[in-house]
Design an enzyme around this catalytic site. Sequence first.
Site, PDB file in Angstrom:
ATOM      1  N   VAL A  11       0.835  -1.207   0.000  1.00  0.00           N
ATOM      2  CA  VAL A  11       0.000   0.000   0.000  1.00  0.00           C
ATOM      3  C   VAL A  11       0.873   1.261   0.000  1.00  0.00           C
ATOM      4  O   VAL A  11       0.600   2.225  -0.725  1.00  0.00           O
ATOM      5  CB  VAL A  11      -0.985   0.007   1.200  1.00  0.00           C
ATOM      6  CG1 VAL A  11      -1.884   1.233   1.145  1.00  0.00           C
ATOM      7  CG2 VAL A  11      -1.833  -1.260   1.211  1.00  0.00           C
ATOM      8  N   VAL A 126     -11.566  -0.074   5.502  1.00  0.00           N
ATOM      9  CA  VAL A 126     -12.689  -0.984   5.192  1.00  0.00           C
ATOM     10  C   VAL A 126     -12.999  -0.879   3.697  1.00  0.00           C
ATOM     11  O   VAL A 126     -13.141   0.225   3.166  1.00  0.00           O
ATOM     12  CB  VAL A 126     -13.965  -0.608   5.978  1.00  0.00           C
ATOM     13  CG1 VAL A 126     -15.107  -1.563   5.649  1.00  0.00           C
ATOM     14  CG2 VAL A 126     -13.705  -0.601   7.473  1.00  0.00           C
ATOM     15  N   GLY A 128     -11.143  -1.444   1.116  1.00  0.00           N
ATOM     16  CA  GLY A 128     -10.055  -0.985   0.235  1.00  0.00           C
ATOM     17  C   GLY A 128     -10.393   0.344  -0.416  1.00  0.00           C
ATOM     18  O   GLY A 128     -10.536   1.362   0.247  1.00  0.00           O
ATOM     19  N   GLY A 181      -1.508 -14.514  -5.152  1.00  0.00           N
ATOM     20  CA  GLY A 181      -1.148 -13.397  -4.272  1.00  0.00           C
ATOM     21  C   GLY A 181      -2.346 -12.745  -3.597  1.00  0.00           C
ATOM     22  O   GLY A 181      -2.210 -11.692  -2.981  1.00  0.00           O
ATOM     23  N   GLU A 184      -2.952 -14.269   2.037  1.00  0.00           N
ATOM     24  CA  GLU A 184      -1.672 -14.180   2.726  1.00  0.00           C
ATOM     25  C   GLU A 184      -1.105 -15.607   2.831  1.00  0.00           C
ATOM     26  O   GLU A 184      -1.848 -16.576   2.781  1.00  0.00           O
ATOM     27  CB  GLU A 184      -1.873 -13.653   4.153  1.00  0.00           C
ATOM     28  CG  GLU A 184      -2.769 -12.440   4.271  1.00  0.00           C
ATOM     29  CD  GLU A 184      -2.081 -11.167   3.844  1.00  0.00           C
ATOM     30  OE1 GLU A 184      -0.845 -11.099   3.959  1.00  0.00           O
ATOM     31  OE2 GLU A 184      -2.781 -10.255   3.384  1.00  0.00           O
ATOM     32  N   ASP A 195     -10.494 -10.774   9.712  1.00  0.00           N
ATOM     33  CA  ASP A 195     -10.335  -9.522   8.958  1.00  0.00           C
ATOM     34  C   ASP A 195     -11.704  -8.859   8.750  1.00  0.00           C
ATOM     35  O   ASP A 195     -11.886  -7.666   9.016  1.00  0.00           O
ATOM     36  CB  ASP A 195      -9.667  -9.857   7.611  1.00  0.00           C
ATOM     37  CG  ASP A 195      -9.536  -8.659   6.695  1.00  0.00           C
ATOM     38  OD1 ASP A 195      -8.603  -7.874   6.882  1.00  0.00           O
ATOM     39  OD2 ASP A 195     -10.392  -8.506   5.791  1.00  0.00           O
ATOM     40  N   LYS A 199     -13.372  -5.190  10.271  1.00  0.00           N
ATOM     41  CA  LYS A 199     -14.006  -4.197   9.388  1.00  0.00           C
ATOM     42  C   LYS A 199     -15.457  -3.952   9.825  1.00  0.00           C
ATOM     43  O   LYS A 199     -15.922  -2.810   9.826  1.00  0.00           O
ATOM     44  CB  LYS A 199     -13.939  -4.677   7.939  1.00  0.00           C
ATOM     45  CG  LYS A 199     -12.499  -4.682   7.395  1.00  0.00           C
ATOM     46  CD  LYS A 199     -12.408  -5.428   6.084  1.00  0.00           C
ATOM     47  CE  LYS A 199     -10.999  -5.386   5.502  1.00  0.00           C
ATOM     48  NZ  LYS A 199     -10.836  -6.338   4.391  1.00  0.00           N
ATOM     49  N   GLY A 296      -5.936  -4.687  -2.674  1.00  0.00           N
ATOM     50  CA  GLY A 296      -5.043  -4.414  -3.803  1.00  0.00           C
ATOM     51  C   GLY A 296      -4.337  -3.086  -3.643  1.00  0.00           C
ATOM     52  O   GLY A 296      -4.853  -2.158  -3.040  1.00  0.00           O
TER      53      GLY A 296
HETATM   54  N1  HSE Z   1      -6.879  -9.641   3.153  1.00  0.00           N
HETATM   55  C1  HSE Z   1      -7.813  -8.612   2.895  1.00  0.00           C
HETATM   56  C2  HSE Z   1      -8.863  -9.115   1.905  1.00  0.00           C
HETATM   57  C3  HSE Z   1      -7.118  -7.400   2.355  1.00  0.00           C
HETATM   58  O1  HSE Z   1      -8.691 -10.214   1.353  1.00  0.00           O
HETATM   59  O2  HSE Z   1      -9.886  -8.484   1.690  1.00  0.00           O
HETATM   60  C4  HSE Z   1      -7.860  -6.121   2.477  1.00  0.00           C
HETATM   61  O3  HSE Z   1      -8.144  -5.758   3.796  1.00  0.00           O
END
Ligand code: HSE
Length: 400
Positions: A11, A126, A128, A181, A184, A195, A199, A296
């Site tokens: 980022v 939140v 992206g 990619g 993770e 995650d 959010k 992204g």
């Molecule tokens: N790992 C998160 C996703 C990245 O897949 O949405 C963005 O927060």
Amino acid sequence: MKIAVLGYGTVGSGVVEVLSLNRENITRRAGKEIDVKYVLDLRDFPGDPVQNVLVHDFQVILNDPEVEIVAEVMGGVKPAYEYVKACLENGKSVCTSNKELVAKHGAELLEIAKQKKVNFLFEASVGGGIPIIRPLNQSLTADEIMEITGILNGTTNYILSQMHDYGYDFDTVLKKAQELGYAERNPEADVEGYDACRKLAILTSLAYGKQVDFEDIYTEGITKITTEDMKYADAMDAAIKLLGIGRRENDKFFAMVAPRIIGKKHPLYSVNNVFNGILVKGNMLGDVMFYGSGAGKLPTASAVVADIVDAAKHTGTNIMTIWSSKKLALSDFAEAENIFLVRVPEEEKDAALAVFGEVKEVKADGVAGEFAFLTKKMTEAAFEESSRKVTVKNRIRVEI
Ligand code: HSE
């Protein structure tokens, strides 16, 4: 205006790239030129022009009065929290993409920003690149938010979409997602729903103006979803999505992250692959939906830079955000009501009918030796008690 970027990962490098690629437009909108004076990272980047502004010591940034805005894109709470707090206390605005930091310390950091007449902005934390924080704070202020339902994690949405479309199993698609990619290397935070949970905590805190602790949100991931479950969803003309739902029912507030079966008519049905979608229900507005790239490099950086522009336009003024550190009392998860798709071995059909009463059978092509059905709407507590009396192969909540 001089800014600093903390972290030159995906980022961070995106933020530098967006500022450079769209420089003219950004200058026009901010009303001034925005220059990256420092980038902080522990590493060196030989051959990258960032080397000219790279520093390894955070104190250089903190103690430079010329730096008015700091973009924190390191991720994680340590040392991000300490750095961000110090920046705000030193009169610098901070823009961050860091959902862990915002979910845990958002209320406190907003309060410091208010006192110091600077800004703490977190659009990228939140969804992206999807604008959702600013709409909640500034556009939907005439409404009581009755519900926020979101596909808030791109990795899990990609996995579920691929399982649905191609019949792959979870492990196969996870591997593919890692190769591409998306996921993770340690995909736990994505696939276990953590995650999405952070959010959702941010969105519900903003929607209701009080602290929602992510630890209090019931969270289930997607690791138990099987190819058979997908066949049932298909038979129901539906899809399985990992949904974060924050809901207000009169004076009660519920929040939950779990996979759900949603039908073709649901507005989030068509949100596939790595895309995110967030559906907000206002008591005046009705439904409004936000859709786009939830992760992204460039989409996330775009949201960080938009915050930088906003901070540049509001020098000396705090943009009010209501998020008190007082806790929002979430209702007991056991009281939440849902319909469940339940799968039991065929020989337990009678037992299941005796326990669950009136149900609707669901048949799926290519699945044999079991009895699957939709329960009536029941509380989580009642479901838990009933399901203990039969062998449940899997159960998924249904939102149709
Ligand atoms: N790992 C998160 C996703 C990245 O897949 O949405 C963005 O927060």
